[in-house]
Each structure stands twice: as C-alpha cells, then as structure tokens.
Design an enzyme around this catalytic site. Structure first.
Site, PDB file in Angstrom:
ATOM      1  N   GLU A  59      -9.750  -0.541  31.253  1.00 28.62           N
ATOM      2  CA  GLU A  59     -11.164  -0.131  30.999  1.00 28.62           C
ATOM      3  C   GLU A  59     -12.008  -1.279  31.770  1.00 28.62           C
ATOM      4  O   GLU A  59     -11.667  -2.235  31.989  1.00 28.62           O
ATOM      5  CB  GLU A  59     -11.803   0.422  30.022  1.00 28.62           C
ATOM      6  CG  GLU A  59     -10.632   1.532  29.444  1.00 28.62           C
ATOM      7  CD  GLU A  59     -11.086   2.132  28.134  1.00 28.62           C
ATOM      8  OE1 GLU A  59     -12.104   1.696  27.636  1.00 28.62           O
ATOM      9  OE2 GLU A  59     -10.507   3.142  27.703  1.00 28.62           O
ATOM     10  N   HIS A 106     -23.150   4.805  27.761  1.00 34.08           N
ATOM     11  CA  HIS A 106     -21.751   5.012  28.231  1.00 34.08           C
ATOM     12  C   HIS A 106     -22.197   5.489  29.812  1.00 34.08           C
ATOM     13  O   HIS A 106     -23.083   6.318  29.956  1.00 34.08           O
ATOM     14  CB  HIS A 106     -20.983   6.089  27.942  1.00 34.08           C
ATOM     15  CG  HIS A 106     -19.491   6.003  28.178  1.00 34.08           C
ATOM     16  ND1 HIS A 106     -19.153   6.374  29.316  1.00 34.08           N
ATOM     17  CD2 HIS A 106     -18.259   5.542  27.835  1.00 34.08           C
ATOM     18  CE1 HIS A 106     -17.768   6.154  29.683  1.00 34.08           C
ATOM     19  NE2 HIS A 106     -17.372   5.561  28.550  1.00 34.08           N
ATOM     20  N   ARG A 131     -19.878  -2.472  30.811  1.00 35.81           N
ATOM     21  CA  ARG A 131     -20.641  -1.236  30.760  1.00 35.81           C
ATOM     22  C   ARG A 131     -22.058  -1.259  31.125  1.00 35.81           C
ATOM     23  O   ARG A 131     -22.723  -0.346  31.594  1.00 35.81           O
ATOM     24  CB  ARG A 131     -20.114  -0.478  29.555  1.00 35.81           C
ATOM     25  CG  ARG A 131     -19.970   0.824  29.533  1.00 35.81           C
ATOM     26  CD  ARG A 131     -19.516   1.231  28.117  1.00 35.81           C
ATOM     27  NE  ARG A 131     -18.018   1.535  28.258  1.00 35.81           N
ATOM     28  CZ  ARG A 131     -17.369   2.027  27.178  1.00 35.81           C
ATOM     29  NH1 ARG A 131     -18.031   2.049  26.039  1.00 35.81           N
ATOM     30  NH2 ARG A 131     -16.230   2.079  27.241  1.00 35.81           N
ATOM     31  N   HIS A 181     -24.280   5.788  23.471  1.00 35.16           N
ATOM     32  CA  HIS A 181     -22.923   5.828  23.300  1.00 35.16           C
ATOM     33  C   HIS A 181     -22.346   5.088  22.018  1.00 35.16           C
ATOM     34  O   HIS A 181     -21.710   5.683  20.854  1.00 35.16           O
ATOM     35  CB  HIS A 181     -22.066   5.533  24.259  1.00 35.16           C
ATOM     36  CG  HIS A 181     -20.649   5.427  24.073  1.00 35.16           C
ATOM     37  ND1 HIS A 181     -19.875   6.653  24.007  1.00 35.16           N
ATOM     38  CD2 HIS A 181     -19.600   4.405  24.102  1.00 35.16           C
ATOM     39  CE1 HIS A 181     -18.574   6.543  23.786  1.00 35.16           C
ATOM     40  NE2 HIS A 181     -18.367   5.290  24.147  1.00 35.16           N
ATOM     41  N   ARG A 196     -20.629  -4.240  23.826  1.00 34.90           N
ATOM     42  CA  ARG A 196     -19.379  -4.262  23.443  1.00 34.90           C
ATOM     43  C   ARG A 196     -18.377  -3.811  24.584  1.00 34.90           C
ATOM     44  O   ARG A 196     -18.418  -3.286  25.636  1.00 34.90           O
ATOM     45  CB  ARG A 196     -19.111  -2.983  22.428  1.00 34.90           C
ATOM     46  CG  ARG A 196     -17.812  -2.526  22.070  1.00 34.90           C
ATOM     47  CD  ARG A 196     -17.806  -1.440  21.213  1.00 34.90           C
ATOM     48  NE  ARG A 196     -17.891  -0.248  21.850  1.00 34.90           N
ATOM     49  CZ  ARG A 196     -17.260   0.733  22.246  1.00 34.90           C
ATOM     50  NH1 ARG A 196     -16.026   0.821  22.137  1.00 34.90           N
ATOM     51  NH2 ARG A 196     -17.682   1.589  22.768  1.00 34.90           N
TER      52      ARG A 196
HETATM   53  P1  FAD Z   1     -17.023   7.532  12.802  1.00 30.22           P
HETATM   54  O1  FAD Z   1     -15.575   7.734  13.184  1.00 30.22           O
HETATM   55  O2  FAD Z   1     -18.096   8.010  13.356  1.00 30.22           O
HETATM   56  O3  FAD Z   1     -16.995   8.128  11.258  1.00 30.22           O
HETATM   57  C1  FAD Z   1     -17.978   8.209  10.545  1.00 30.22           C
HETATM   58  C2  FAD Z   1     -17.766   9.222   9.501  1.00 30.22           C
HETATM   59  O4  FAD Z   1     -19.054   9.172   8.485  1.00 30.22           O
HETATM   60  C3  FAD Z   1     -17.961  10.923   9.896  1.00 30.22           C
HETATM   61  O5  FAD Z   1     -16.811  11.290   8.986  1.00 30.22           O
HETATM   62  C4  FAD Z   1     -19.260  11.196   9.373  1.00 30.22           C
HETATM   63  O6  FAD Z   1     -19.252  12.797   8.984  1.00 30.22           O
HETATM   64  C5  FAD Z   1     -19.347  10.261   7.982  1.00 30.22           C
HETATM   65  N1  FAD Z   1     -20.962  10.369   7.791  1.00 30.22           N
HETATM   66  C6  FAD Z   1     -22.031   9.803   8.337  1.00 30.22           C
HETATM   67  N2  FAD Z   1     -22.789   9.802   7.723  1.00 30.22           N
HETATM   68  C7  FAD Z   1     -22.548  10.307   6.384  1.00 30.22           C
HETATM   69  C8  FAD Z   1     -23.282  10.580   5.463  1.00 30.22           C
HETATM   70  N3  FAD Z   1     -24.765  10.264   5.070  1.00 30.22           N
HETATM   71  N4  FAD Z   1     -22.583  10.984   4.178  1.00 30.22           N
HETATM   72  C9  FAD Z   1     -21.384  11.157   4.229  1.00 30.22           C
HETATM   73  N5  FAD Z   1     -20.731  11.038   5.297  1.00 30.22           N
HETATM   74  C10 FAD Z   1     -21.245  10.643   6.401  1.00 30.22           C
HETATM   75  N6  FAD Z   1     -14.240   3.602  20.815  1.00 30.22           N
HETATM   76  C11 FAD Z   1     -13.126   2.924  21.351  1.00 30.22           C
HETATM   77  O7  FAD Z   1     -12.771   1.652  20.618  1.00 30.22           O
HETATM   78  N7  FAD Z   1     -12.187   3.299  22.000  1.00 30.22           N
HETATM   79  C12 FAD Z   1     -12.211   4.687  22.732  1.00 30.22           C
HETATM   80  O8  FAD Z   1     -11.661   5.020  23.592  1.00 30.22           O
HETATM   81  C13 FAD Z   1     -13.667   5.232  22.161  1.00 30.22           C
HETATM   82  N8  FAD Z   1     -14.092   6.225  22.689  1.00 30.22           N
HETATM   83  C14 FAD Z   1     -15.147   7.020  22.188  1.00 30.22           C
HETATM   84  C15 FAD Z   1     -15.620   8.405  22.974  1.00 30.22           C
HETATM   85  C16 FAD Z   1     -16.565   9.143  22.491  1.00 30.22           C
HETATM   86  C17 FAD Z   1     -16.934  10.315  22.852  1.00 30.22           C
HETATM   87  C18 FAD Z   1     -17.385   8.298  21.339  1.00 30.22           C
HETATM   88  C19 FAD Z   1     -18.556   9.278  20.911  1.00 30.22           C
HETATM   89  C20 FAD Z   1     -17.081   6.984  20.840  1.00 30.22           C
HETATM   90  C21 FAD Z   1     -15.996   6.458  21.371  1.00 30.22           C
HETATM   91  N9  FAD Z   1     -15.617   4.954  20.838  1.00 30.22           N
HETATM   92  C22 FAD Z   1     -14.307   4.540  21.332  1.00 30.22           C
HETATM   93  C23 FAD Z   1     -16.438   4.554  19.880  1.00 30.22           C
HETATM   94  C24 FAD Z   1     -15.331   4.959  18.613  1.00 30.22           C
HETATM   95  O9  FAD Z   1     -15.019   6.083  18.569  1.00 30.22           O
HETATM   96  C25 FAD Z   1     -16.344   4.682  17.342  1.00 30.22           C
HETATM   97  O10 FAD Z   1     -16.901   3.662  17.296  1.00 30.22           O
HETATM   98  C26 FAD Z   1     -15.630   4.688  16.146  1.00 30.22           C
HETATM   99  O11 FAD Z   1     -14.642   5.698  15.944  1.00 30.22           O
HETATM  100  C27 FAD Z   1     -16.218   4.649  14.766  1.00 30.22           C
HETATM  101  O12 FAD Z   1     -15.578   4.880  13.887  1.00 30.22           O
HETATM  102  P2  FAD Z   1     -16.064   4.655  12.302  1.00 30.22           P
HETATM  103  O13 FAD Z   1     -15.040   5.088  11.476  1.00 30.22           O
HETATM  104  O14 FAD Z   1     -16.948   3.728  11.979  1.00 30.22           O
HETATM  105  O15 FAD Z   1     -17.102   6.150  12.108  1.00 30.22           O
HETATM  106  C1  SIN Z   2     -13.990   5.600  26.962  1.00 28.65           C
HETATM  107  O1  SIN Z   2     -13.032   6.220  27.036  1.00 28.65           O
HETATM  108  O2  SIN Z   2     -14.607   5.524  28.065  1.00 28.65           O
HETATM  109  C2  SIN Z   2     -14.668   5.253  25.496  1.00 28.65           C
HETATM  110  C3  SIN Z   2     -14.142   4.005  25.387  1.00 28.65           C
HETATM  111  C4  SIN Z   2     -15.244   3.196  24.611  1.00 28.65           C
HETATM  112  O3  SIN Z   2     -16.044   3.698  24.217  1.00 28.65           O
HETATM  113  O4  SIN Z   2     -14.456   2.141  24.032  1.00 28.65           O
END
Ligand code: FAD
Ligand code: SIN
Length: 539
Positions: free
Chosen positions: A123, A246, A292, A353, A388
């Site tokens: 990437e 993104h 990015r 993103h 990032r």
């Molecule tokens: P999340 O996975 O967002 O989980 C948050 C949780 O908190 C959810 O369950 C939500 O419902 C809950 N929540 C929020 N507010 C409240 C509240 N007030 N009360 C109760 N529950 C609440 N990163 C990578 O490293 N590689 C990738 O390939 C990648 N691809 C991505 C693709 C997309 C489309 C997106 C959107 C992001 C991507 N990212 C990627 C970023 C990465 O997915 C996120 O940064 C990461 O998953 C965040 O994990 P988390 O556990 O911190 O939060």
């Molecule tokens: C992607 O698959 O392009 C998302 C990767 C990331 O946000 O880290």
C-alpha cells in the site's frame, strides 16, 4: 420511564471493534467484563477494513524499514519510541490472532511440493510488501475471529444497542482524592433507559469520527463519541486537526460509502483524470503509491483544476481472473452498481477516513484520568503523527490493547467508594421536533466538508467555527430540555468533535501531513514534534 438502573462490573469496555474485543479477551480471566456497543456487535470500522494489517513477517523486510516508512508518512510528528514498540511487538500479536482462528490469505511458493506462505500486499508509503490480508475483507474476518473467541467466555457479556453517554468521574461527583473514572452512563436504546455502569477500569474503544464529514468511508457508528466523552470529562485530546482523507472512495450516486482499497493501487491500479490522463507523476515519484495525504491532495487539486467531480482508478490492464480473486468484495460490490472493474475504470473521490488524533494516551492506552484507558482509533498514542501509514491502525489496536490489558491488571482497584448516583433526567420530556436534530446533523457535516476539508484556510476555519458554535448552543438547549435519544447524543458528539478539529487546526500555524493550510503552506520547524493538546476546563 424508570431510570434507576445501577450495575457493577470489573471491566467496562465501550466498543466492539478490534480494540475493544482484543482487550476484553485478555481481561476475561481476571474479572467480569461488560462490552457495551451501540449497534450490532460486528458493526464497527474494523468490520469494513479491506487492505489488511501492516507487520514485518518477511525475510526481505525489517523493523527498521517499517519504522522508517511510518516516520516518513507521519511528517515529523510521530513519537519514535511508540513507533518502535508497536512495530516490534506487532508480529507476536498477529501470531496470537492467528492462534485465535484468523486466516490470512496465503500464496503458493512452490506448487510442486505445496509450499505456501503469507500473501503480503503493498500500500501507499510502504517500501516493502508487508500487508497481511484476507483477500479484501480482512476486517470482517478479524471481527468474526474475535467474536467467536469472545463467545467462549462466560465472563464476557456483550450488550448490543447500548450507547455510552458520558463517563462518571469522582471529581464530577465531588468525591475527595485523586480524580478517577468510576464507570459510565449508558443508554439502553431498546428500553429508552439510562443505566449507570460502575467499573474499576473503563476502556474507550469507540473508534473514529468519519461521520463528522459529509462524505466518508466510515459506517454510521463513527461519530467520535469516545473523544467527545473524554473531552467532557476533562481528559486531554490531541492532534485532532489530522483527519485522513482516503484518496479512493467509490463515486456512484447509489453507493453510500464504499472504499476502493489502496491495495488496488498496490497491485498496479493507476490514477487517471476523467480525460484518461495519468497525473500522479507530477505530484510524487511514488505516483499512486505516495503517502495518502499527498495522493488525496493531488486528486483534490486535479478535480479543482479540471472541474470534474471525480477521477478514475484503472486496473483493467491486470488479468480479469487476478482482479476477481484478489478483490472479490470490491469486484462484486462494483458489479452491483453496474460497473465491471475488470473492463472499465472505477470512478473515485477522496473521503474522510481516519482520525489520527484522539484521546491522549501512552502506548499502553493509559489516559490522564486514573482508571480510564483508550485504545484503537479513538486514541492518540503518537504512532501516526501527522499522517497514518496505511494499515498501521489495526496493528496499533492489537499491540496497544495487549499493553492496556497488562496495565489494567496492575491498576489498584479503588476500595470503599461512595455510592454513585443514578442518571438524573430532571424535567426532561420526549423530544417534540426531531427535525432540529436531523437538520443540525446535516449542517455540521456539510460545514466540515466545505470548510475544514483536505485544503484549509484560516478564513474558512473561522467561518466553520462560528457556525459550529451556534449549532452547539442550540444542541445544548435541546439536550437539557428533552430525554436523550441515540440521534441527539450522536449529534452532540459530532458537534463537539467538529469544534475540536477546527480549534486544533487553528492552533497549528503550518502545513504538515494531513493538515494543509493555504495561509501557511510550509512546515514550521517550531511545530515539529509539537502536539496540539486540548483540555476542557472542569470549573
Ligand atoms: P471500531 O472498529 O470502529 O469499533 C468501534 C466500536 O465502538 C463499534 O463497535 C461501535 O459501535 C462502538 N461505539 C462507538 N461509539 C459508541 C458509544 N458511544 N457507545 C457504545 N459503543 C460505541 N485500518 C487498517 O489498519 N487496515 C485496513 O485495511 C483498513 N481499512 C479500512 C477500511 C475502511 C472502509 C475503514 C472505514 C477503515 C479502515 N481502516 C483500516 C481503519 C481501521 O479499520 C480502524 O481504524 C479500526 O478498525 C478501528 O478499530 P477500533 O476498535 O478502534 O474501532
Ligand atoms: C485500504 O484498504 O485502502 C485501507 C487501508 C487503511 O486505511 O489502512
């Protein structure tokens, strides 16, 4: 409606993405764990992650190279010690994930003897192939593996459709001694009741805030709740000006928010203008695989220059079979919109993103408030700096959740606490004009998109600040007069986070990484290594 519901658990986890679930699994052997999550348990940013997890697993790669790429992307603002810790501890955490049942894609190295190894993706900003992935649905596979492991623990309870409202702190309750987090008020959405959940340790794992912007790759849960809750509790929030856009979100009137993974460019996808002309070489030697921030700004500039409302991402030169096998989800989703990506270029636009800033923590997720931890996208550990590096966030969540668990185990459990009062609803009644809530939601997101986007100016930031201030005053009145609902609580949070992004952007008189301000187009050496820290006064 009755509101006197008080519960006690050892560990309260707010959020069920990779950060919350990983932490919960590690704490289950040591006490009762309650995970509150605001929708279905799998609904999270994690669930939509496509590209994968960056980690050093190949002989051609090294920790030093991954560190260098992360620092380079971070534009001088990363905390190098944190970068080293996360990168060096990554492989061990990934082994644990595989032991839990996660299956990453593999490839055959020698078909005659059936030798297979991890298939590593590439990437933007990575000098080596180092992204472990499960085709293009890595996040969904991780989420399922973690939820399956959680289901085996009697000590872990998951409360779906429960929304964390506010943290409960000893200072707010007027208790003596060091301020500490005592739990949280949580809305049980189905019953319309507010629970008081008391806990020795609270983990914020609420993810990011993409919904603050009109166009985003994030699902609806991403409303910055954790940052807003921590800020209201007087906890420091850092670097919120660094919102990552993104470069390639699908541009289609019927697609709400669908990402076209950077891995498509990693496998040779080319960015072209709508006239079919490649343009990235004018912006960076790495072309479409530049960091990015640079690619998103280049697309923005190309769209402004040509007046087009999108650009194109072209992977038609690759064999159709390869594209369909490597990117089955992207292929199938685009096909639903009538687009065969093996035959025609994909229309794409940048979209909000990832939140690089967040609740200020160390690498063990410890915040400045005793008993409160924050891990994952909600936290600002210093790993990402001003931008990032792709696929470093899932890695950060795994490593920091592990460290937070170790820290929480040694956290002295408070004794003889005075009883915590239940949620007070005062004279609030049911909301009468829900149109106020939906109107303000739309207005905030549009203001942020138009004035606080990829390219900023002080004039636009100030204009946005005064609009958001008016909206916040209106929301505050509404908040005190009416019973809380999911939409009202999220609205209050996106308004708070919008305000924090604008304030942080105005505090940084330079352009660095994702924060690009035409009034200060260069980096200012005085701001290298300076985080933008905001704290709400509790007086
Ligand atoms: P999340 O996975 O967002 O989980 C948050 C949780 O908190 C959810 O369950 C939500 O419902 C809950 N929540 C929020 N507010 C409240 C509240 N007030 N009360 C109760 N529950 C609440 N990163 C990578 O490293 N590689 C990738 O390939 C990648 N691809 C991505 C693709 C997309 C489309 C997106 C959107 C992001 C991507 N990212 C990627 C970023 C990465 O997915 C996120 O940064 C990461 O998953 C965040 O994990 P988390 O556990 O911190 O939060
Ligand atoms: C992607 O698959 O392009 C998302 C990767 C990331 O946000 O880290």
């Amino acid at each position: 409606m009755e509101t006197q519901h008080i519960r006690r658990v050892d560990y309260l986890v707010i959020g069920s993405g990779i950060a919350g679930l990983t932490f919960a699994l590690k704490m289950a052997a040591h006490g009762t764990v309650c995970i509150v999550t605001k929708k279905h348990r799998a609904e999270s940013n994690t669930n939509y992650a496509q590209g994968g997890i960056a980690a050093v697993t190949s002989k051609e790669d090294s920790f030093e190279m991954h560190v260098r790429d992360t620092l380079e992307a971070g534009a001088g603002l990363c905390d190098e010690a944190v970068v080293r810790t996360v990168i060096e501890e990554g492989p061990a955490r990934i082994t644990e994930l595989i032991e839990l049942g996660m299956r990453f894609s593999e490839r055959e190295t020698d078909s005659s003897v059936g030798v297979r190894e991890l298939d590593l993706g590439k990437e933007g900003g990575h000098s080596k192939r180092r992204i472990l992935h499960a085709k293009d649905v890595t996040g969904r596979e991780i989420e399922q593996a973690l939820l399956a492991a959680i289901a085996k623990h009697a000590n872990i309870e998951i409360c779906e459709d429960h929304l964390g409202i506010d943290l409960i702190t000893s200072a707010k309750l007027g208790m003596k001694g060091r301020n500490r987090c005592l739990g949280a008020y949580v809305l049980d959405k189905a019953r319309g009741e507010v629970l008081t959940i008391c806990a020795s340790v609270v983990l914020l794992a609420t993810g990011g805030c993409g919904k603050v912007y009109l166009y985003t790759t994030n699902p609806d849960i991403a409303t910055g709740d954790g940052v807003a809750m921590a800020y209201r509790a007087g906890v420091a929030v850092a670097n919120m000006e660094f919102i990552q856009f993104h470069p390639t979100c699908l541009y289609h009137p019927k697609a709400k928010s669908f990402l076209i993974s950077e891995a498509v460019r990693g496998e040779g996808g080319v960015l072209r203008s709508i006239a079919g002309v490649e343009f990235m070489e004018q912006y960076h030697p790495l072309k479409a695989l530049a960091p990015r921030d640079i690619v998103a700004r280049a697309i923005d500039s190309e769209m402004k220059r040509t007046g087009a409302d999108h650009v194109q991402l072209d992977i038609t030169h690759k064999p159709a079979r390869f594209t369909m096998e490597r990117f089955p989800n992207i292929y199938a989703t685009c096909l639903q919109f009538g687009l065969d990506i093996t035959k025609e270029p994909i229309p794409v636009v940048p979209a909000a993103h990832y939140q690089c800033g967040g609740v200020l923590t160390n690498v063990a997720g410890e915040t400045e408030l005793a008993g409160l931890y924050a891990v994952g996208e909600v936290a600002c550990t210093g790993l990402h700096g001003a931008n990032r590096l792709a696929s470093n966030s899932l890695l950060e969540a795994l490593v920091c959740a592990h460290r937070a668990a170790a820290s929480a185990l040694s956290y002295p459990v408070p004794e003889n606490l005075e009883p915590i009062p239940a949620w007070q609803r005062g004279n609030a009644s049911d909301p009468d004009e829900l149109v106020v809530v939906s109107h303000n939601w739309d207005e905030i997101r549009r203001v942020m998109w138009d004035y606080v986007g990829i390219v900023r100016t002080n004039k636009r930031l100030k204009r946005a600040q005064s609009r958001i201030a008016n909206l916040m005053a209106e929301i505050q009145d509404y908040y005190w007069d009416f019973n809380v609902t999911n939409d009202l609580l999220e609205l209050r949070n996106i308004a708070t986070v919008a305000d924090l992004i604008i304030k942080s952007a105005l505090e940084r008189p330079e352009s660095r990484g994702l924060h690009y301000n035409l009034d200060f187009p260069e980096k200012n050496p005085e701001w290298a290594q300076r985080d933008t820290i905001l704290r709400r006064s509790q007086t």
